[in-house]
Scaffold this motif. Structure first.
Motif, PDB file in Angstrom:
ATOM      1  N   ILE A 147      41.882  27.211  -0.864  1.00 35.30           N
ATOM      2  CA  ILE A 147      43.286  26.976  -1.127  1.00 35.30           C
ATOM      3  C   ILE A 147      43.641  27.582  -2.468  1.00 35.30           C
ATOM      4  CG2 ILE A 147      44.916  25.138  -1.714  1.00 35.30           C
ATOM      5  CD1 ILE A 147      43.520  23.509   0.493  1.00 35.30           C
ATOM      6  N   MET A 184      46.657  28.330  -5.569  1.00 39.69           N
ATOM      7  CA  MET A 184      47.809  27.632  -6.122  1.00 39.69           C
ATOM      8  C   MET A 184      48.461  28.485  -7.199  1.00 39.69           C
ATOM      9  SD  MET A 184      47.877  23.738  -7.408  1.00 39.69           S
ATOM     10  CE  MET A 184      49.155  23.043  -8.425  1.00 39.69           C
ATOM     11  N   GLY A 212      39.469  35.695  -8.772  1.00 38.58           N
ATOM     12  CA  GLY A 212      39.050  34.893  -7.631  1.00 38.58           C
ATOM     13  C   GLY A 212      38.155  35.674  -6.680  1.00 38.58           C
ATOM     14  N   ARG A 241      54.711  37.056 -10.817  1.00 41.28           N
ATOM     15  CA  ARG A 241      54.182  37.887  -9.734  1.00 41.28           C
ATOM     16  C   ARG A 241      52.675  38.012  -9.820  1.00 41.28           C
ATOM     17  NH1 ARG A 241      58.492  42.071  -8.522  1.00 41.28           N
ATOM     18  NH2 ARG A 241      60.324  40.905  -9.146  1.00 41.28           N
ATOM     19  N   ARG A 272      47.476  36.962  -7.610  1.00 46.48           N
ATOM     20  CA  ARG A 272      46.147  36.417  -7.828  1.00 46.48           C
ATOM     21  C   ARG A 272      45.784  35.425  -6.717  1.00 46.48           C
ATOM     22  NH1 ARG A 272      45.117  33.247 -13.407  1.00 46.48           N
ATOM     23  NH2 ARG A 272      46.338  31.651 -12.370  1.00 46.48           N
ATOM     24  N   ALA A 273      46.796  34.695  -6.247  1.00 48.76           N
ATOM     25  CA  ALA A 273      46.535  33.714  -5.195  1.00 48.76           C
ATOM     26  C   ALA A 273      46.404  34.367  -3.831  1.00 48.76           C
ATOM     27  CB  ALA A 273      47.632  32.663  -5.197  1.00 48.76           C
ATOM     28  N   LEU A 314      43.244  36.288  -2.206  1.00 51.56           N
ATOM     29  CA  LEU A 314      42.113  35.502  -1.718  1.00 51.56           C
ATOM     30  C   LEU A 314      42.263  35.149  -0.240  1.00 51.56           C
ATOM     31  CD1 LEU A 314      41.494  33.023  -4.638  1.00 51.56           C
ATOM     32  CD2 LEU A 314      40.026  34.857  -3.874  1.00 51.56           C
ATOM     33  N   LYS A 363      33.762  30.936   0.646  1.00 51.32           N
ATOM     34  CA  LYS A 363      33.267  30.517  -0.648  1.00 51.32           C
ATOM     35  C   LYS A 363      32.544  29.178  -0.542  1.00 51.32           C
ATOM     36  CE  LYS A 363      37.749  28.821  -2.360  1.00 51.32           C
ATOM     37  NZ  LYS A 363      38.784  29.030  -3.345  1.00 51.32           N
ATOM     38  N   SER A 394      43.483  26.415 -12.472  1.00 45.45           N
ATOM     39  CA  SER A 394      43.727  27.595 -11.650  1.00 45.45           C
ATOM     40  C   SER A 394      42.421  28.331 -11.427  1.00 45.45           C
ATOM     41  CB  SER A 394      44.787  28.486 -12.281  1.00 45.45           C
ATOM     42  OG  SER A 394      44.275  29.163 -13.378  1.00 45.45           O
ATOM     43  N   SER A 395      41.550  28.318 -12.426  1.00 41.01           N
ATOM     44  CA  SER A 395      40.252  28.946 -12.241  1.00 41.01           C
ATOM     45  C   SER A 395      39.487  28.249 -11.112  1.00 41.01           C
ATOM     46  CB  SER A 395      39.459  28.886 -13.538  1.00 41.01           C
ATOM     47  OG  SER A 395      38.216  29.487 -13.370  1.00 41.01           O
ATOM     48  N   THR A 451      40.806  26.607  -8.531  1.00 39.93           N
ATOM     49  CA  THR A 451      41.389  26.945  -7.229  1.00 39.93           C
ATOM     50  C   THR A 451      41.068  28.386  -6.858  1.00 39.93           C
ATOM     51  OG1 THR A 451      43.496  27.652  -8.153  1.00 39.93           O
ATOM     52  CG2 THR A 451      43.329  25.357  -7.492  1.00 39.93           C
ATOM     53  N   LEU A 452      40.700  29.201  -7.833  1.00 39.82           N
ATOM     54  CA  LEU A 452      40.311  30.572  -7.527  1.00 39.82           C
ATOM     55  C   LEU A 452      38.809  30.660  -7.263  1.00 39.82           C
ATOM     56  CD1 LEU A 452      42.541  32.348 -10.159  1.00 39.82           C
ATOM     57  CD2 LEU A 452      42.845  32.379  -7.693  1.00 39.82           C
ATOM     58  N   GLY A 453      38.200  29.526  -7.040  1.00 41.99           N
ATOM     59  CA  GLY A 453      36.823  29.517  -6.565  1.00 41.99           C
ATOM     60  C   GLY A 453      35.763  29.577  -7.644  1.00 41.99           C
ATOM     61  N   ALA A 454      36.147  29.448  -8.911  1.00 42.48           N
ATOM     62  CA  ALA A 454      35.134  29.514  -9.956  1.00 42.48           C
ATOM     63  C   ALA A 454      34.500  28.141 -10.131  1.00 42.48           C
ATOM     64  CB  ALA A 454      35.759  29.968 -11.267  1.00 42.48           C
TER      65      ALA A 454
END
Ligand SMILES: Nc1ncnc2c1ncn2[C@@H]1O[C@H](COP(=O)(O)OP(=O)(O)O)[C@@H](O)[C@H]1O
Ligand SMILES: [Mg+2]
Lengths: 358, 736
Positions: A86, A88, A108, A150, A155-156, A159, B2, B630-631, B633-636
């Motif tokens: 997920i 965000m 990510g 943006r 970035r979201a 993924l 992931k 946010s890191s 949620t970005l899979g880190a």
């Protein structure tokens, strides 16, 4: 739209989810909710009603106190954010200030252990998607607010998340930009077929972008429906007033029909388009724009006195008092002005009035 | 996708620790860390050697059988690999086996020492024991750490807790090292304060010695002879705390709130005393005011009197400590004064308060917690200071020097030293308690990171004028002091023979050339030891400090308050107490490191860690928490977030922590004096030794060299680490 970036859109389901901070601070109380795959659903409600908390539970940034959360049919209740699929977009964007635009977007992808070429390809098509070509090497501090946003979106989406979350994404933008950005978000969502959960406290924004709106009030869901549903058939005084403002008036229900009900206030009798279960007390909700005012007296209409008029450019705003209480009405500036203190007769125009349980 | 990666990572982590633990048991020498720096034991491969036997080798020989149970419990944890992770037994098994392994190792380590059982009742219980064991070695260490990590792994995998492997591991590790190297030695020290001469323990005797007249008499206050040691220390520390706080506040106010012309110089000047070993100021005071000091002799000549030793005693120590510790108060207070939002005072002024009133009613109350903090620092530093009372004390006895003489003196009075150290610790802990729980609650200053359009209000005249006068005096005095130090290092014999010479530098740092460089100077040995130990300690100090700060600001866990209190507590423990408690605790197994370089490194790490923690906390609270989220949620993973997001943003805090711990290690004396050995002598203790032999020239030349070396090192470090390039993020409204 894009060849490289696809979608893994999945549905989200809440079963009896609660979040309680400390001993008894209920932020979210026993919510059931389904977000279908590929749709944009908005969480709408006044500040402090639990929208952000709900969103963060989807992300895995908060773990629910009770209940279960499913994404794509799989129970993810106990998975931390890192292990959920997920993404965000944060209210503050949360761009990493020491990384360039490119590095931010690739972050990510690197974490998911992707190959170098694939990362490069996806990053660049992500930047294409949000129109940021040429900004690769810039630091976030060297971008305007809109551009930063943006980057956060790109970035979201690179993924290919199962669900994409937005927490008040427009709150740091100026009024003009807001309209444009929300349209871009909607376009991206429909173009890629993403599942999006979007938090806002602005009902206009919610009506404009959503497939479905979840109206929240005091840690509970007040109503779920399409924008039209909510506008035409609010199920409570709260929803009627929160979505598009409403005058709430006492009325006598004369008859309840299949699709229409007959209603009377004083000596004004008229039909409204929706019905409510018989055994419930009902009040009438009337939208300010659905009120017709006339200077000629009309025995079959309501009558009242203009207490206050203000001119706001394209229209007049009236406050009218009468035996029914106080009514707020909006009329086009092309119609004749009714001056303060004058007597007016009031009728309700077709769509836009409805019964709500009191 | 992931998710699968993560799941695989979790089990491989468990496998790794199992493997490491077993390898430690099988291959590495179980005992003896004595030659920490050399790897000589590698040659005689431990599996087959009886010199440095591994755990397994010991057992196979029928030796030290008491280490066997821990191996069994450790191996039991391997069964977890057969269980699904979601099964509650998975985490329960790991927690139970990990913890029991640790407990078994610790228990056997504490109960069996060099002479068999460590306490009599164990002997009575199990009968006499002929075997003995030495301090823990690599094998034992690595095995225990692995067991601890397996326990943390179990904690992290409890279902529905959302715990993270890295975070629980880090918490476990920090808790363990703080327990072993802060609480354990203090505990041992307290125990030996209860010990009587015949080896028994007595509560009554302890209290008798604690309240002895000799310690607490207050005769000096009424002019009837000397005060007790405890009273001396207390009076001195309170005076130093008050004076340095006032001076520090003057500095901070002038720099932030006035357009004083010499502000830049003031800032630079404030750093110099920090890189000065504290007793060097004491030396300068002797050069100025001592028996043959410049000022003393000049004034005596004018007045036609005989020069006296007037400066030795309370006055001298007070002057020296004030000069040495004012910068610390300044550094605390400038941060606080700067963080008071100027618009608050502006608001007060629009509400009809004049400058003085708004200063008094707004600024002063807001910086009160800072003042308390500065006072606390001055108080603790003065209590712990060893060098200045030693060189300047004269007949003034204070706790830190008395403790030293109790240990190194002829009587070797361990329990006497322990009692004095307990009193010293009691004072600082009380001060710490008051600061934290009484004033600490009223901390209003928050760093919001929001821009403030206010302009710092000018200081009202009735504050500015006295402040500037005091600071100017101080500044001039500081210049004189440092001039003296520089000058003193190049004269033949102070006050007797004032010819200029480089003799002292040559004696200390001479180099010869005989088939390569010969380090013929007398100071080289201690100099290189000091460098090596300081350089080794610095990165560990910074790492432990910043890691702790990260855990405190970024994570929520059970027992967080206790954890914070524990890590900050070592801040209130004077170096002298650390020194005493370390030699009492670590000269016998299970941790036998007295006389090694390792004990110096460790003492520096835990003595300076709190500053790393503070620096870390200060900068981490300024990093928006949504960056971590946010890191995630970005899979880190948490560790990846720490490495790629937090650490790069913490470069300046890292530099601060590195510089600070390096400098403190180079200049420290109070703990060091107890821990040095013939092999590992440190610069400061060498210098103090020279001073005691009245060899001032060499002492001062060496000190000057240290100051220069530290300056260079700081510059080098700043250059190497560099700064993170970030701009401010914009939170305001903006268009494309
Ligand atoms: N960490 C927390 N601790 C205690 N209460 C919290 C915490 N986070 C949110 N709350 C409370 O939960 C409620 C819902 O918060 P939130 O979800 O942020 O509301 P919003 O709808 O404005 O996004 C609020 O009353 C808030 O005060
Ligand atoms: Mg919110």
């Amino acid at each position: 739209m894009s060849q490289v970036i696809k979608t893994n859109a999945a549905d989200v389901r809440f079963e009896g989810v609660s979040k309680i901070y400390g001993k008894d601070a209920v932020a979210v109380g026993d919510i059931d909710l389904t977000v279908e795959a590929g749709t944009l659903v908005t969480l709408l409600g006044p500040s402090g009603c639990g929208k952000t908390t709900t969103l963060r539970m989807i992300a895995g940034l908060e773990l629910p106190t009770a209940g279960k959360i499913f994404v794509g049919g799989e129970d993810v209740t106990d998975l931390p954010a890192t292990q959920r699929d997920i993404a965000m977009v944060f209210q503050s964007y949360a761009l990493f200030p020491h990384m360039s635009v490119q590095e931010n977007i690739a972050y990510g992808l690197v974490n998911s252990g992707m190959g170098r070429d694939e990362i490069a390809e996806r990053t660049s098509s992500g930047m294409d998607l949000v129109g940021l070509k040429g900004f690769e090497k810039r630091l976030p501090s060297e971008l305007s607010g809109g551009q930063q946003q943006r980057v956060a979106v790109a970035r979201a989406i690179v993924l290919e998340p199962q669900v994409l979350l937005f927490d008040e994404p427009l709150s740091n933008l100026d009024a003009k930009l807001r309209r444009q950005v929300r349209e871009e978000i909607r376009e991206l969502q429909t173009g890629l077929g993403l599942t999006v959960v979007y938090v806002t406290h602005d009902q206009e924004e919610a009506l404009a972008v959503s497939d479905k709106i979840v109206v929240m009030d005091k840690a509970k869901i007040a109503q779920i429906g399409t924008p039209v549903d909510l506008y035409d058939r609010p199920n409570s005084v709260f929803v009627a007033d929160f979505i598009g403002e409403a005058n709430i008036l006492d009325c006598d229900v004369l008859s309840l029909g299949e699709s229409e009900s007959s209603v009377r206030i004083d000596n004004y009798q008229f039909a409204v388009g929706n019905v409510i279960p018989e055994d419930r007390e009902a009040r009438l909700a009337v939208r300010p724009r659905n009120i017709a005012l006339s200077s000629e007296s009309n025995p079959d209409a309501l009558s009242g006195t203009v207490k206050k008029v203000s001119y706001v450019g394209s229209h007049y705003e009236y406050t009218i008092v009468g035996t029914f209480g106080e009514i707020f009405a909006i009329e086009d500036a092309t119609l004749p002005l009714k001056s303060e203190g004058s007597e007016v007769s009031i009728t309700f125009k077709g769509r836009g009035s409805c019964l709500v349980p009191s | 996708m992931k998710r699968d990666l993560q799941k695989a990572g979790i089990d491989s982590n468990l496998r790794l620790w199992l493997f490491v633990g077993v390898a430690g048991y099988l291959l590495l020498p179980w005992y003896g860390l004595e030659d920490f720096w050399t790897l000589g034991w590698v040659i005689s491969f431990p599996l087959f050697s009886s010199d440095n036997p591994s755990g397994l080798f010991l057992i196979s020989q029928g030796d030290s059988l008491w280490i066997l149970p821990s191996l069994l419990t450790f191996l039991l944890s391997g069964f977890a690999l057969r269980l699904p992770r979601a099964n509650p037994s998975y985490s329960r098994l790991l927690m139970i086996t990990g913890l029991s392994t640790v407990i078994l190792v610790v228990t056997q380590g504490l109960s069996i020492g060099i002479r068999g059982w460590t306490t009599d009742w164990l002997g009575e219980l199990f009968g006499p024991l002929n075997a003995r064991q030495y301090g823990m070695g690599y094998g034992g260490l690595i095995f225990t750490v692995s067991a601890l990590m397996i326990f943390c792994h179990g904690l992290a995998s409890r279902p529905r807790k959302g715990a993270d492997l890295f975070v629980t591991g880090a918490i476990g590790l920090v808790t363990a090292v703080v327990s072993v190297f802060v609480f354990f030695p203090i505990f041992i020290m307290l125990m030996s304060a209860f010990r009587t001469e015949d080896g028994g323990g007595s509560l009554l005797l302890f209290f008798q010695r604690l309240v002895e007249q000799k310690l607490w008499q207050v005769d000096c206050l009424v002019g009837a002879g000397p005060c007790g040691v405890a009273i001396n220390s207390f009076l001195l520390a309170v005076s130093v705390g008050v004076i340095t706080t006032v001076l520090g506040l003057c500095f901070a106010l002038i720099i932030v709130r006035t357009g004083f012309r010499f502000n830049k110089i003031l800032r630079a000047l404030s750093v110099v005393p920090i890189i000065t070993p504290p007793f060097v100021i004491g030396l300068a005071i002797i050069l100025l005011f001592g028996l043959s000091g410049t000022v003393t002799t000049t004034v005596a000549e004018w007045l036609g009197l005989n020069p006296t030793r007037w400066v030795y005693g309370f006055t001298g120590v007070l002057i020296a400590q004030t000069l040495a510790f004012t910068p610390i108060a300044f550094l605390v207070l400038i941060g606080v004064v700067e963080s008071v939002s100027p618009s608050l005072e502006e608001a007060a002024q629009t509400l009809r308060a004049d400058r003085w009133t708004s200063f008094k009613t707004v600024t002063l109350p807001l910086i009160r917690p800072g003042l308390a903090n500065a006072f606390l620092l001055g108080f603790i530093e003065s209590m712990a200071d060893f060098g200045n009372p030693l060189v300047l004390g004269g007949n003034l006895d204070v706790l830190s020097t008395e403790i030293f003489f109790a240990i190194v003196g002829a009587q070797y009075d361990q329990s006497g030293a322990a009692i004095l150290a307990t009193i010293l610790l009691g004072f600082t802990l009380l001060a710490f308690y008051f600061q934290r729980f009484w004033l600490g609650k009223k901390s209003y200053v928050t760093v919001t990171g929001k821009g403030d359009s206010g302009i710092p209000t000018q200081l009202p005249k009735r504050v500015a004028i006295p402040a500037i006068s005091i600071v100017s005096l101080w500044t001039v005095f500081t210049f004189v002091v440092y001039g003296m130090i520089l000058y003193g290092s190049v004269v033949e014999l102070w006050g007797v023979n004032n010819t200029l010479t480089f003799k002292h530098y040559i004696t200390a740092f001479g180099l010869d050339w005989k088939d390569g460089i010969v380090w013929s100077g007398a100071a080289w040995d201690s100099f290189w030891t000091t460098m090596m130990i300081s350089v080794t300690a610095a990165p560990f100090t910074a790492a432990v400090g910043l890691l702790t700060a990260y855990l405190l600001t970024r994570q929520k866990f059970f027992g967080q308050n206790a954890f914070e209190f524990g890590t900050m507590l070592s801040f209130a423990i004077p170096g002298t107490v650390i020194g005493v408690s370390y030699i009492l605790a670590f000269n016998v197994p299970p941790i036998e490191i007295t006389g090694t370089g390792l004990i110096l490194v460790i003492s520096f790490i835990f003595r300076n860690m709190p500053v790393g923690v503070r620096a870390g906390i200060a900068s981490m609270t300024q990093i928006d928490k949504s960056l971590d989220e946010s890191s995630a949620t970005l899979g880190a993973s948490t560790w990846a977030t720490l490495r790629h997001v937090i650490m790069p943003l913490l470069k300046s805090a890292t530099v601060a922590a590195l510089v600070y711990s390096f400098v403190r290690a180079m200049t420290a004396i109070s703990a060091v004096i107890f821990l040095v050995s013939a092999e590992y002598d440190m610069a400061t203790s060498y210098i103090i030794g020279r001073v005691e032999n009245n060899d001032y020239g060499l002492a001062i030349a060496y000190s000057t060299t240290l100051i220069v070396v530290m300056l260079l090192a700081i510059l080098l470090l700043q250059f190497l680490v560099g700064r993170t390039k970030i701009g401010r993020r914009h939170a305001e409204l903006e268009s494309i």
